[in-house]
Design a protein around this motif. Structure first.
Motif, PDB file in Angstrom:
ATOM      1  N   ASP A   1      -1.057   6.355  -8.190  1.00  0.00           N
ATOM      2  CA  ASP A   1      -0.645   7.574  -8.892  1.00  0.00           C
ATOM      3  C   ASP A   1      -1.798   8.576  -8.921  1.00  0.00           C
ATOM      4  OD1 ASP A   1       1.878   6.705  -9.397  1.00  0.00           O
ATOM      5  OD2 ASP A   1       1.522   6.139 -11.474  1.00  0.00           O
TER       6      ASP A   1
ATOM      7  N   LYS B   1      -1.918  11.838 -11.077  1.00  0.00           N
ATOM      8  CA  LYS B   1      -0.895  11.733 -12.122  1.00  0.00           C
ATOM      9  C   LYS B   1      -1.522  11.201 -13.398  1.00  0.00           C
ATOM     10  CE  LYS B   1       2.681  13.085 -10.701  1.00  0.00           C
ATOM     11  NZ  LYS B   1       2.813  14.539 -10.813  1.00  0.00           N
TER      12      LYS B   1
ATOM     13  N   GLU C   1       6.503  19.312  -8.303  1.00  0.00           N
ATOM     14  CA  GLU C   1       6.062  17.946  -8.030  1.00  0.00           C
ATOM     15  C   GLU C   1       5.651  17.786  -6.570  1.00  0.00           C
ATOM     16  OE1 GLU C   1       4.528  14.965  -8.938  1.00  0.00           O
ATOM     17  OE2 GLU C   1       5.867  15.413 -10.611  1.00  0.00           O
ATOM     18  N   THR C   2       4.557  17.037  -6.341  1.00  0.00           N
ATOM     19  CA  THR C   2       4.094  16.774  -4.972  1.00  0.00           C
ATOM     20  C   THR C   2       4.053  15.277  -4.652  1.00  0.00           C
ATOM     21  OG1 THR C   2       1.792  16.823  -5.721  1.00  0.00           O
ATOM     22  CG2 THR C   2       2.720  18.880  -4.870  1.00  0.00           C
ATOM     23  N   HIS C   3       3.937  14.442  -5.647  1.00  0.00           N
ATOM     24  CA  HIS C   3       3.853  12.998  -5.408  1.00  0.00           C
ATOM     25  C   HIS C   3       5.223  12.482  -4.965  1.00  0.00           C
ATOM     26  CE1 HIS C   3       3.223   8.720  -6.109  1.00  0.00           C
ATOM     27  NE2 HIS C   3       1.918   8.982  -6.175  1.00  0.00           N
TER      28      HIS C   3
ATOM     29  N   TYR D   1       7.500  10.538  -7.544  1.00  0.00           N
ATOM     30  CA  TYR D   1       8.075  11.358  -8.601  1.00  0.00           C
ATOM     31  C   TYR D   1       9.180  12.270  -8.057  1.00  0.00           C
ATOM     32  CZ  TYR D   1       4.403   9.723 -11.702  1.00  0.00           C
ATOM     33  OH  TYR D   1       3.594   8.926 -12.472  1.00  0.00           O
TER      34      TYR D   1
ATOM     35  N   HIS E   1       6.759   1.136  -9.751  1.00  0.00           N
ATOM     36  CA  HIS E   1       6.134   2.052  -8.788  1.00  0.00           C
ATOM     37  C   HIS E   1       6.824   2.007  -7.429  1.00  0.00           C
ATOM     38  CE1 HIS E   1       2.758   2.865 -11.467  1.00  0.00           C
ATOM     39  NE2 HIS E   1       2.758   1.571 -11.747  1.00  0.00           N
TER      40      HIS E   1
END
Length: 123
Positions: A9, A12, A52-54, A57, A114
């Protein structure tokens, strides 16, 4: 671990994770609010997803959004069953709500692990 484990993460915070947890909670509790919690969560999903970029997510925001719209679509398509008799309408809506609950819990558990909400190859 599978190929869709995204436990890094990077960038994050704990608040980011908590925020997604709250959104899953709102979607899950929509049953008790007549859908109001789901609409609130949907709006927040759309707002948060744009920034959001991850990939983990983004995938979970997309999953919650798709779950909401598919549920609404099925509820609208099955609504004529209420005109026939009450029992078929209740049964159909019950199945749709159970499916919605299943998707919310499944996504929530996969987020806690995750993992992407869907397995690879199961678009």
């Amino acid at each position: 671990m599978s190929g869709n484990d995204l436990s890094d993460d990077v960038g994050k915070t704990a608040n980011d994770r908590l925020f997604v947890q709250i959104l899953y909670g709102l979607h899950t509790l929509a049953w008790f609010s007549g859908g109001v919690f789901a609409v609130v969560a949907l709006i927040i999903n759309y707002v948060r997803r744009t920034d959001e970029t991850h990939p983990l997510y983004v995938a979970h925001h997309d999953f919650m959004i798709a779950t909401f719209w598919w549920t609404l679509c099925w509820l609208v398509l099955l609504s004529p069953l209420w005109l026939l008799l009450v029992v078929p309408g209740m049964l159909a809506y019950g199945v749709v709500w159970l499916w919605y609950l299943y998707r919310c819990i499944k996504g929530w558990l996969r987020f806690n692990a995750h993992r992407l909400p869907r397995s690879e190859g199961l678009a």
